[in-house]
Design a protein around this motif. Structure first.
Motif, PDB file in Angstrom:
ATOM      1  N   HIS A   1       5.963   8.496  50.157  1.00  0.00           N
ATOM      2  CA  HIS A   1       5.440   8.071  51.445  1.00  0.00           C
ATOM      3  C   HIS A   1       6.287   8.661  52.564  1.00  0.00           C
ATOM      4  O   HIS A   1       7.523   8.570  52.537  1.00  0.00           O
ATOM      5  CB  HIS A   1       5.434   6.544  51.555  1.00  0.00           C
ATOM      6  N   ALA A   2       5.624   9.211  53.556  1.00  0.00           N
ATOM      7  CA  ALA A   2       6.329   9.832  54.684  1.00  0.00           C
ATOM      8  C   ALA A   2       7.281   8.843  55.350  1.00  0.00           C
ATOM      9  O   ALA A   2       8.400   9.198  55.738  1.00  0.00           O
ATOM     10  CB  ALA A   2       5.310  10.353  55.699  1.00  0.00           C
ATOM     11  N   GLU A   3       6.842   7.589  55.494  1.00  0.00           N
ATOM     12  CA  GLU A   3       7.632   6.585  56.195  1.00  0.00           C
ATOM     13  C   GLU A   3       8.988   6.347  55.523  1.00  0.00           C
ATOM     14  O   GLU A   3       9.963   5.981  56.196  1.00  0.00           O
ATOM     15  CB  GLU A   3       6.865   5.265  56.268  1.00  0.00           C
ATOM     16  N   GLU A   4       9.049   6.545  54.206  1.00  0.00           N
ATOM     17  CA  GLU A   4      10.310   6.365  53.484  1.00  0.00           C
ATOM     18  C   GLU A   4      11.130   7.646  53.455  1.00  0.00           C
ATOM     19  O   GLU A   4      12.360   7.603  53.524  1.00  0.00           O
ATOM     20  CB  GLU A   4      10.022   5.865  52.068  1.00  0.00           C
ATOM     21  N   VAL A   5      10.458   8.779  53.372  1.00  0.00           N
ATOM     22  CA  VAL A   5      11.176  10.057  53.350  1.00  0.00           C
ATOM     23  C   VAL A   5      11.959  10.263  54.643  1.00  0.00           C
ATOM     24  O   VAL A   5      13.112  10.718  54.627  1.00  0.00           O
ATOM     25  CB  VAL A   5      10.204  11.230  53.098  1.00  0.00           C
ATOM     26  N   VAL A   6      11.362   9.939  55.795  1.00  0.00           N
ATOM     27  CA  VAL A   6      12.076  10.149  57.060  1.00  0.00           C
ATOM     28  C   VAL A   6      13.270   9.211  57.199  1.00  0.00           C
ATOM     29  O   VAL A   6      14.180   9.468  57.991  1.00  0.00           O
ATOM     30  CB  VAL A   6      11.140  10.001  58.285  1.00  0.00           C
ATOM     31  N   GLN A   7      13.287   8.114  56.432  1.00  0.00           N
ATOM     32  CA  GLN A   7      14.443   7.219  56.420  1.00  0.00           C
ATOM     33  C   GLN A   7      15.460   7.607  55.347  1.00  0.00           C
ATOM     34  O   GLN A   7      16.444   6.894  55.131  1.00  0.00           O
ATOM     35  CB  GLN A   7      13.978   5.776  56.177  1.00  0.00           C
ATOM     36  N   LYS A   8      15.204   8.726  54.685  1.00  0.00           N
ATOM     37  CA  LYS A   8      16.064   9.252  53.617  1.00  0.00           C
ATOM     38  C   LYS A   8      16.173   8.282  52.445  1.00  0.00           C
ATOM     39  O   LYS A   8      17.205   8.213  51.764  1.00  0.00           O
ATOM     40  CB  LYS A   8      17.445   9.631  54.153  1.00  0.00           C
ATOM     41  N   SER A   9      15.101   7.536  52.192  1.00  0.00           N
ATOM     42  CA  SER A   9      15.047   6.713  50.985  1.00  0.00           C
ATOM     43  C   SER A   9      14.898   7.636  49.775  1.00  0.00           C
ATOM     44  O   SER A   9      14.205   8.648  49.843  1.00  0.00           O
ATOM     45  CB  SER A   9      13.861   5.757  51.052  1.00  0.00           C
ATOM     46  N   PRO A  10      15.541   7.303  48.650  1.00  0.00           N
ATOM     47  CA  PRO A  10      15.449   8.169  47.471  1.00  0.00           C
ATOM     48  C   PRO A  10      14.002   8.428  47.066  1.00  0.00           C
ATOM     49  O   PRO A  10      13.210   7.490  46.906  1.00  0.00           O
ATOM     50  CB  PRO A  10      16.192   7.368  46.397  1.00  0.00           C
ATOM     51  N   THR A  11      13.658   9.694  46.917  1.00  0.00           N
ATOM     52  CA  THR A  11      12.289  10.119  46.633  1.00  0.00           C
ATOM     53  C   THR A  11      12.337  11.244  45.605  1.00  0.00           C
ATOM     54  O   THR A  11      13.215  12.105  45.670  1.00  0.00           O
ATOM     55  CB  THR A  11      11.599  10.619  47.914  1.00  0.00           C
ATOM     56  N   THR A  12      11.384  11.228  44.682  1.00  0.00           N
ATOM     57  CA  THR A  12      11.311  12.266  43.660  1.00  0.00           C
ATOM     58  C   THR A  12       9.913  12.851  43.628  1.00  0.00           C
ATOM     59  O   THR A  12       8.924  12.121  43.566  1.00  0.00           O
ATOM     60  CB  THR A  12      11.662  11.704  42.272  1.00  0.00           C
ATOM     61  N   VAL A  13       9.820  14.181  43.672  1.00  0.00           N
ATOM     62  CA  VAL A  13       8.538  14.865  43.692  1.00  0.00           C
ATOM     63  C   VAL A  13       8.541  15.978  42.649  1.00  0.00           C
ATOM     64  O   VAL A  13       9.545  16.215  41.972  1.00  0.00           O
ATOM     65  CB  VAL A  13       8.239  15.461  45.094  1.00  0.00           C
TER      66      VAL A  13
END
Length: 347
Positions: A142-154
């Motif tokens: 989710h964009a809203e979490e990526v901009v907050q630098k929440s851990p994300t895996t793609v």
């Protein structure tokens, strides 16, 4: 790929979020938008308030309304256009795209009329470009979490392994972890079809049916995704990964999911036109439902959840009636394909 100019088209929520990832990796990022007002806001206040509210964007992101300015001399180009605009955007970048530039798309959908995947559309519009340099990016993000630098895996997929590695190197950092996959069609199909099931999950929640119903819908929805994907040449294993079950979970359960929110409104009795007007953003699952319904007929694949949602979205069927019809279907084995092939045996 070294630190250099990179480009993101267009400046929606996901495009802007990916721009922040590139900026965190010390690239000079140019974000393209059709809106002069949006470009001016990004350059003056470092905000994209329409899509990401008060999020402050890094200083090394600039915006422009000029395709030439955005793409010329860029070593990495990310296209994050809605599916219905992909062909037009790629056509516009063609004169300025470097032959050695890496081209990544992060759009989850099919072209409505042709039913083609986005990488096919891109290839058709860039006949001189090396198609081995086309990458698809997908996964639970989710964009809203990526901009907050929440851990994300793609996951990134390309026909050429070296190209996938280049995309991984461009995007990977401490909070945005990137895996590679050779199954371009599977990653694209999984990313597109999960939006249909998210509509259904939101609809189920809107009807107040609870977690049991949503779990069943997600599980059987994944079976539909895998059936159509396999018929279209994808690897079934891809749907057990980030572009399949991973993306399905986050899109069916999160408050950030616009497809879930749209389905929730439908479940509460809102008309489709009202839902789309209220959302104010593209809901890819609506167009994808129509495309998947056509693809299921083309490939002779049974997709009862997709068919039920098609009836609700386009033929005026009530959401509650559609769910009751699904529950009233003739019971069968959970592993239909295995049973039909004769590999399932009962003692």
């Amino acid at each position: 790929m070294g630190k250099s100019k990179t480009t993101v088209l267009v400046a929606g929520s996901w495009g802007t979020a990916l721009a922040t990832v590139l900026a965190s990796n010390n690239h000079e990022v140019v974000l393209w938008t059709r809106s002069g007002q949006q470009a001016e806001e990004i350059n003056r206040t470092h905000r994209n308030s329409r899509f990401l509210k008060d999020t402050v964007l890094p200083d090394n992101i600039t915006a422009t309304t000029s395709i030439e300015e955005a793409v010329r001399d860029s070593r990495g180009v990310l296209v994050v256009s809605p599916s219905h605009g992909m062909r037009e955007v790629v056509r516009q970048i063609r004169p300025w795209l470097r032959p050695d530039s890496l081209l990544i798309h992060a759009t989850k959908g099919f072209e409505a009329d042709s039913l083609k995947r986005m990488s096919t559309v891109i290839s058709e519009e860039l006949p001189e470009y090396d198609h081995d340099r086309i990458v698809v990016l997908s996964g639970p993000s989710h964009a809203e979490e990526v901009v907050q630098k929440s851990p994300t895996t793609v996951v990134v997929a390309a026909q050429c392994l070296e190209t996938a590695y280049a995309a991984q190197d461009l995007l990977n950092n401490s909070y945005f972890r990137v895996y590679t996959n050779p199954d371009v069609s599977g990653v694209e199909i999984g990313g597109a079809l999960k939006n249909i099931i998210a509509l259904g999950a939101g609809m189920s929640d809107g009807l107040g049916f609870g977690d049991n119903a949503k779990a069943a819908l997600m599980t059987r929805g994944l079976a539909e995704i895998a059936r159509l994907g396999a018929a279209m040449g994808a690897s079934p294993l891809t749907f057990a990964g980030l572009a399949g079950v991973g993306d399905l979970i986050v899109t069916c359960t999160s408050r950030h999911s616009r497809n879930w929110r749209a389905g929730h409104m439908l479940g509460q009795g809102a008309a489709l036109e009202e839902v789309l007007e209220t959302m104010g953003m593209v809901v890819e699952g609506v167009k994808t439902t129509k495309a998947a319904y056509a693809l299921s007929g083309k490939y002779q694949v049974e997709m009862p959840i997709t068919a039920a949602l098609y009836e609700v979205l386009f033929n005026g069927k009530q959401a509650k009636d559609a769910v009751e019809d699904l529950m009233g279907r003739v019971p069968t084995h959970e592993m239909e394909e295995v049973a039909q092939s004769g590999h399932l045996r009962w003692n």
